[in-house]
Design a protein around this motif. Structure first.
Motif, mmCIF file in Angstrom:
data_model
loop_
_atom_site.group_PDB
_atom_site.id
_atom_site.type_symbol
_atom_site.label_atom_id
_atom_site.label_comp_id
_atom_site.label_asym_id
_atom_site.label_seq_id
_atom_site.Cartn_x
_atom_site.Cartn_y
_atom_site.Cartn_z
ATOM 1 N N VAL B 325 0.836 -1.194 0.000
ATOM 2 C CA VAL B 325 0.000 0.000 0.000
ATOM 3 C C VAL B 325 0.875 1.251 0.000
ATOM 4 C CG1 VAL B 325 -0.251 0.167 2.525
ATOM 5 C CG2 VAL B 325 -2.058 1.068 1.051
ATOM 6 N N VAL B 326 0.476 2.254 -0.781
ATOM 7 C CA VAL B 326 1.113 3.571 -0.714
ATOM 8 C C VAL B 326 0.122 4.453 0.027
ATOM 9 C CG1 VAL B 326 2.146 5.484 -1.983
ATOM 10 C CG2 VAL B 326 2.175 3.176 -2.965
ATOM 11 N N TRP B 327 0.583 5.080 1.113
ATOM 12 C CA TRP B 327 -0.331 5.827 1.963
ATOM 13 C C TRP B 327 -0.386 7.304 1.562
ATOM 14 C CZ3 TRP B 327 -4.166 3.901 4.231
ATOM 15 C CH2 TRP B 327 -4.887 4.631 5.195
ATOM 16 N N PHE B 328 -1.598 7.857 1.485
ATOM 17 C CA PHE B 328 -1.792 9.211 0.956
ATOM 18 C C PHE B 328 -2.268 10.224 1.985
ATOM 19 C CE2 PHE B 328 -3.063 7.239 -3.382
ATOM 20 C CZ PHE B 328 -1.740 7.089 -3.705
ATOM 21 N N ASP B 329 -2.735 9.761 3.131
ATOM 22 C CA ASP B 329 -3.435 10.660 4.051
ATOM 23 C C ASP B 329 -2.441 11.512 4.838
ATOM 24 O OD1 ASP B 329 -5.138 11.929 5.785
ATOM 25 O OD2 ASP B 329 -6.221 10.119 6.354
ATOM 26 N N GLN B 330 -2.554 12.827 4.687
ATOM 27 C CA GLN B 330 -1.607 13.688 5.409
ATOM 28 C C GLN B 330 -2.025 13.915 6.851
ATOM 29 O OE1 GLN B 330 -1.397 17.441 3.388
ATOM 30 N NE2 GLN B 330 -3.535 17.348 2.794
ATOM 31 N N ASN B 331 -3.283 13.605 7.179
ATOM 32 C CA ASN B 331 -3.759 13.867 8.537
ATOM 33 C C ASN B 331 -3.596 12.684 9.485
ATOM 34 O OD1 ASN B 331 -4.741 16.425 7.650
ATOM 35 N ND2 ASN B 331 -6.496 15.361 6.745
ATOM 36 N N LYS B 332 -3.672 11.493 8.928
ATOM 37 C CA LYS B 332 -3.723 10.327 9.809
ATOM 38 C C LYS B 332 -2.923 9.177 9.220
ATOM 39 C CE LYS B 332 -7.799 8.311 11.187
ATOM 40 N NZ LYS B 332 -9.276 8.373 11.269
ATOM 41 N N PRO B 333 -2.052 8.555 10.040
ATOM 42 C CA PRO B 333 -1.345 7.373 9.524
ATOM 43 C C PRO B 333 -2.304 6.193 9.332
ATOM 44 C CG PRO B 333 -0.624 7.900 11.770
ATOM 45 C CD PRO B 333 -1.684 8.880 11.416
ATOM 46 N N LEU B 334 -1.840 5.189 8.622
ATOM 47 C CA LEU B 334 -2.610 3.950 8.457
ATOM 48 C C LEU B 334 -2.852 3.330 9.829
ATOM 49 C CD1 LEU B 334 -3.518 1.543 6.432
ATOM 50 C CD2 LEU B 334 -1.251 0.638 6.919
ATOM 51 N N GLN B 335 -4.098 2.998 10.101
ATOM 52 C CA GLN B 335 -4.450 2.471 11.419
ATOM 53 C C GLN B 335 -4.508 0.941 11.401
ATOM 54 O OE1 GLN B 335 -5.343 4.825 14.119
ATOM 55 N NE2 GLN B 335 -4.280 6.077 12.584
ATOM 56 N N GLU B 373 4.463 2.694 11.844
ATOM 57 C CA GLU B 373 3.797 3.988 11.669
ATOM 58 C C GLU B 373 3.864 4.348 10.188
ATOM 59 O OE1 GLU B 373 2.835 6.501 14.217
ATOM 60 O OE2 GLU B 373 3.527 8.420 13.398
ATOM 61 N N ILE B 374 2.743 4.155 9.490
ATOM 62 C CA ILE B 374 2.721 4.358 8.039
ATOM 63 C C ILE B 374 2.084 5.705 7.751
ATOM 64 C CG2 ILE B 374 2.083 3.355 5.808
ATOM 65 C CD1 ILE B 374 3.843 1.529 7.642
ATOM 66 N N LYS B 375 2.940 6.673 7.405
ATOM 67 C CA LYS B 375 2.481 8.044 7.193
ATOM 68 C C LYS B 375 2.368 8.347 5.697
ATOM 69 C CE LYS B 375 5.821 9.926 9.624
ATOM 70 N NZ LYS B 375 6.615 8.782 10.138
ATOM 71 N N VAL B 379 5.340 3.480 2.034
ATOM 72 C CA VAL B 379 4.901 2.259 1.347
ATOM 73 C C VAL B 379 5.028 1.105 2.334
ATOM 74 C CG1 VAL B 379 5.363 0.698 -0.578
ATOM 75 C CG2 VAL B 379 5.704 3.158 -0.869
ATOM 76 N N ALA B 380 4.005 0.273 2.439
ATOM 77 C CA ALA B 380 4.046 -0.826 3.403
ATOM 78 C C ALA B 380 3.359 -2.057 2.847
ATOM 79 C CB ALA B 380 3.356 -0.403 4.696
ATOM 80 N N ARG B 381 3.744 -3.201 3.413
ATOM 81 C CA ARG B 381 3.044 -4.439 3.062
ATOM 82 C C ARG B 381 2.061 -4.741 4.184
ATOM 83 N NH1 ARG B 381 5.399 -9.669 0.080
ATOM 84 N NH2 ARG B 381 3.849 -11.191 0.722
ATOM 85 N N VAL B 382 0.786 -4.847 3.831
ATOM 86 C CA VAL B 382 -0.237 -5.054 4.861
ATOM 87 C C VAL B 382 -1.206 -6.157 4.447
ATOM 88 C CG1 VAL B 382 -0.141 -2.621 5.573
ATOM 89 C CG2 VAL B 382 -1.907 -3.344 3.999
ATOM 90 N N VAL B 383 -1.921 -6.662 5.451
ATOM 91 C CA VAL B 383 -2.920 -7.704 5.225
ATOM 92 C C VAL B 383 -4.297 -7.136 5.558
ATOM 93 C CG1 VAL B 383 -3.653 -10.051 5.805
ATOM 94 C CG2 VAL B 383 -1.214 -9.432 5.876
ATOM 95 N N LEU B 384 -5.234 -7.330 4.640
ATOM 96 C CA LEU B 384 -6.594 -6.824 4.831
ATOM 97 C C LEU B 384 -7.571 -7.986 4.943
ATOM 98 C CD1 LEU B 384 -6.733 -4.178 1.913
ATOM 99 C CD2 LEU B 384 -6.053 -3.752 4.296
ATOM 100 N N ARG B 385 -8.667 -7.764 5.672
ATOM 101 C CA ARG B 385 -9.788 -8.697 5.677
ATOM 102 C C ARG B 385 -10.996 -7.899 5.199
ATOM 103 N NH1 ARG B 385 -11.648 -14.026 5.998
ATOM 104 N NH2 ARG B 385 -13.781 -13.955 6.759
ATOM 105 N N THR B 386 -11.670 -8.398 4.152
ATOM 106 C CA THR B 386 -12.770 -7.626 3.566
ATOM 107 C C THR B 386 -14.129 -8.164 4.018
ATOM 108 O OG1 THR B 386 -12.795 -9.026 1.587
ATOM 109 C CG2 THR B 386 -11.413 -7.062 1.513
ATOM 110 N N THR B 387 -15.154 -7.312 3.927
ATOM 111 C CA THR B 387 -16.496 -7.707 4.353
ATOM 112 C C THR B 387 -17.123 -8.711 3.391
ATOM 113 O OG1 THR B 387 -17.328 -5.751 3.188
ATOM 114 C CG2 THR B 387 -17.077 -5.568 5.566
#
Lengths: 300, 421
Positions: B325-335, B373-375, B379-387
């Motif tokens: 993932v490439v993170w774009f949010d300037q206000n909040k890091p990836l949670q 802390e992904i700001k 760029v980070a490698r992450v695992v997602l679980r989708t609905t």
């Protein structure tokens, strides 16, 4: 086997994809129709995108009351042929109701007044997406536009804080009261538009083809003589063979000396010209950033 | 603007670099030499240059369209420029090179066929060069051209050029880029940009323009694995089309032919393609990037977000997705454990971030397992679980079915770009 499509077909496919995305993501979209070639192209593409169903959104025309009469005739004939719904937002009504105030002086134009009427029409109709035929090659502020361009509850554009647009994924999520401007033909150039209109044999208003007209010159641009423009004493009217490269309000749309009688002639002319099509738009010449300034407030 | 053939192909390329690399000069040169700068544009930037008290004509003002960009003299946002030659139509996504604007570089790279990376011949391979190459590799831009610029300032020295090429190739061995090309140029003097230079007799490759006009891009799409995400269902409600039920969408992979046996996801039912309708009417086959409407022989429940595939060649159907993932949010890091809206092809669902595996340093490719802390611009490698299950391919295999975006559910902003592993 080589699977390959030409650039015109690729642009067509991209635009159709965007239009379908709007129909899928928004409950209440509207297509902004000005009568110019770009909005005629938009309607043509929308017709293809949803065929054999009807275009699933109405057309919205912001009428300054200062149109070329040919534009209105063409608009009404087209709407009838398509069985589309047309909504007209009238600048004259807005002036009469004192919602906006008419500009004064020789360069007076209702161009800027359109923004208030447009925003009012969008709000009244509760439209959450307004499709427009703006292209990135037209103007430097438009070059920065997204396909899906977010507008806040005041209709404002915030060019420094736009959503990144990646791959073919378009984020139309929004809060109530906000809306999107969507520009499906962002990547088309003037030449692409003409090549496609020629290829598809699309019917166009007579204004685009050369004709004789009463004109006068102001700031190096030829303007069509009309009761809507106050001429300075030294501005003399004369006859000239001209055509429009863009069609807007009569007060700010320049006409060009041209002998182009067919779409093929126009393509030839566009391919060799050294001046951009908005080079004749006096509304863009008010300042270096006049388009950006107007767009921030909610202009097309 | 030269005459353009209606049968020319469309090529999208991205340029990354700072003003110092001569990126704006290069774009100006391509536009100018292909006669794509209009007289009134030229006059307007000439006037603007004079007003700013600068010398000559600042071609960067062509691409820097916003007031704040002109004030600061930098490119902040992606600017799109268009030009055409008789062979091809080009779309340039001109993006800023500074690390602070990684997200804009990623945006421009996401749809590009070709990445142009500029190296200042005096400085050689710099940190910024590596970052641009890593982004090109991460976003799987099919072709990368390294323009070694300002050759005029090193007297067109072949040995210096070869050293830069060697340095870059050593570094690029770690990357996932298949097609890299090197060209010695001087954007300012015009050497090897549009016209072949007589100052580089030792270089027998193409000019940049020749390369852009001829690089083979027809195979940049996946024509093997049939993927058709249903975008919209066309139901005319007209008497003469009473039973018409068309599935509109853009082919994301493979070649679909009338009569083909297909499988529908998620239901798993199989049926055949009865008809393919394109913008010009009925057609026998459809392939990327065509927008068409598909009619099926049988009536099954199928709507937006579903997918038509080949029976024996199906994407992965899963709720557990691993991405870069490439993170774009300037206000909040990836949670971590955070919930986000997620868009993938025509699906609009939700997901939770289950795990942050590592953060990738985009200057060195170093994997940092400690820092989670992904700001913005990380760029980070992450695992997602989708609905809901998604129908996915690896991004390497298909850029459309392999990509997704994450959206902040409060602000509705696009906060992440994900490439499925």
């Amino acid at each position: 086997m080589n699977y390959n499509i030409n650039h015109i077909k690729e642009l067509e496919s991209e635009s159709i994809y965007i239009m379908r995305e709007v129909a899928a993501q928004f409950e209440n979209p509207v297509l902004m129709f000005s009568g110019g070639k770009d909005s005629i192209l938009m309607v043509h593409l929308a017709h293809k995108a949803f065929f054999p169903a009807r275009i699933p959104f109405p057309l919205l025309h912001i009428d300054t009351g200062h149109n070329f009469p040919e534009t209105i005739q063409f608009r009404d004939a087209m709407v009838e042929k398509l069985g589309a719904k047309l909504i007209v937002g009238s600048v004259q009504d807005a002036i009469d109701n004192r919602m906006v105030t008419e500009e004064k002086g020789v360069n007076a134009s209702r161009n800027a007044l359109q923004t208030a009427v447009l925003l009012d029409s969008l709000e009244k109709g509760k439209y959450n997406a307004a499709l427009g035929g703006a292209r990135r090659d037209e103007e430097k502020a438009r070059a920065k536009e997204r396909f899906f361009s977010h507008r806040d509850e005041f209709g404002q554009w915030d060019p420094k804080n736009q959503r990144p647009e990646l791959w073919n994924i378009f984020n139309g999520n929004h809060h109530i009261g906000e809306h999107f401007r969507v520009f499906p033909i962002s990547n088309w150039t003037e030449l692409d538009v003409w090549q496609y209109l020629a290829y598809e044999k699309v019917e166009l208003p007579s204004l685009y083809f050369s004709h004789e007209r009463d004109v006068f010159e102001r700031d190096g641009v030829l303007l069509a003589d009309s009761p809507f423009i106050a001429k300075k004493p030294e501005e003399k009217v004369f006859k000239e063979t001209v055509r429009c490269r863009t069609i807007g309000d009569m007060t700010c749309t320049g006409v060009w000396k041209s002998d182009a009688k067919t779409v093929e002639d126009i393509i030839e002319e566009v391919a060799t010209t050294r001046v951009t099509e908005r080079g004749g738009r006096t509304d863009d010449k008010r300042s270096e950033t006049s388009m950006e300034d107007r767009k921030k407030q909610g202009y097309f | 603007m030269e005459d353009q053939n209606i049968n020319s192909e469309l090529l999208r390329f991205t340029t990354a670099g700072s003003v110092d690399d001569g990126k704006s000069t290069l774009i100006g040169r391509l536009l100018y030499d292909s006669k794509s700068i209009y007289q009134d544009q030229y006059d307007a930037i000439k006037q603007a240059t004079e007003r700013r008290g600068e010398e000559g004509v600042n071609l960067a003002l062509l691409t820097d369209g916003l007031k704040s960009e002109r004030e600061q003299g930098i490119t902040i946002d992606v600017a799109y420029r268009y030009f055409a030659t008789p062979k091809r139509k080009f779309i340039i996504a001109d993006t800023p090179g500074h690390i602070q604007y990684t997200r804009n570089m990623v945006t421009g790279a996401s749809t590009a066929n070709v990445a142009l990376i500029l190296i200042d011949a005096r400085n050689g391979v710099a940190e910024q060069t590596k970052r641009h190459a890593i982004i090109a590799s991460l976003l799987q831009i099919p072709h990368v051209v390294i323009c070694i610029n300002k050759m005029d300032l090193i007297d067109y020295d072949e040995a210096a050029y070869n050293k830069i090429q060697d340095d870059f190739e050593k570094f690029a061995a770690k990357l996932d880029v298949n097609d890299i090309h090197f060209i010695p140029i001087s954007a300012l003097m015009g050497d090897n940009v549009v016209n072949r230079s007589d100052k580089t007799p030792w270089y027998d490759g193409p000019t940049l323009m020749y390369y852009l006009e001829n690089v083979h891009i027809a195979s940049d799409h996946n024509f093997i694995d049939t993927r058709f995400p249903v975008q919209y269902v066309v139901r005319p409600n007209k008497d003469d089309y009473h039973d018409y039920r068309g599935y509109a969408g853009r082919v994301a992979g493979g070649v679909m032919k009338k009569g083909d046996e297909v499988m529908l996801l998620p239901s798993g039912f199989t049926t055949k393609i009865a008809e393919i309708n394109g913008p010009a009417g009925e057609q026998d086959e459809a392939f990327p990037p065509e927008s068409v409407t598909i009619l099926l022989e049988d009536d099954y429940d199928l709507s937006r977000g579903d997918m038509i595939v080949r029976a024996n060649n199906s994407p992965t159907v899963t709720q557990d997705i691993e991405i870069m993932v490439v993170w774009f949010d300037q206000n909040k890091p990836l949670q971590l454990r955070g919930k986000y809206a997620l868009m993938h092809t025509t699906q609009n669902i939700r997901c939770i971030v289950k795990e942050i595996r590592y953060k990738l340093d985009i200057n060195t490719l170093h994997r940092n397992l400690e820092d989670d802390e992904i700001k913005m611009n990380d760029v980070a490698r992450v695992v997602l679980r989708t609905t809901k299950p998604l129908f996915v391919d690896a991004y390497r295999k298909n850029r459309i079915t392999g990509s997704l975006i994450l959206i902040d559910e409060g602000s509705n902003s696009t906060v992440g770009a994900g490439m499925i592993i």
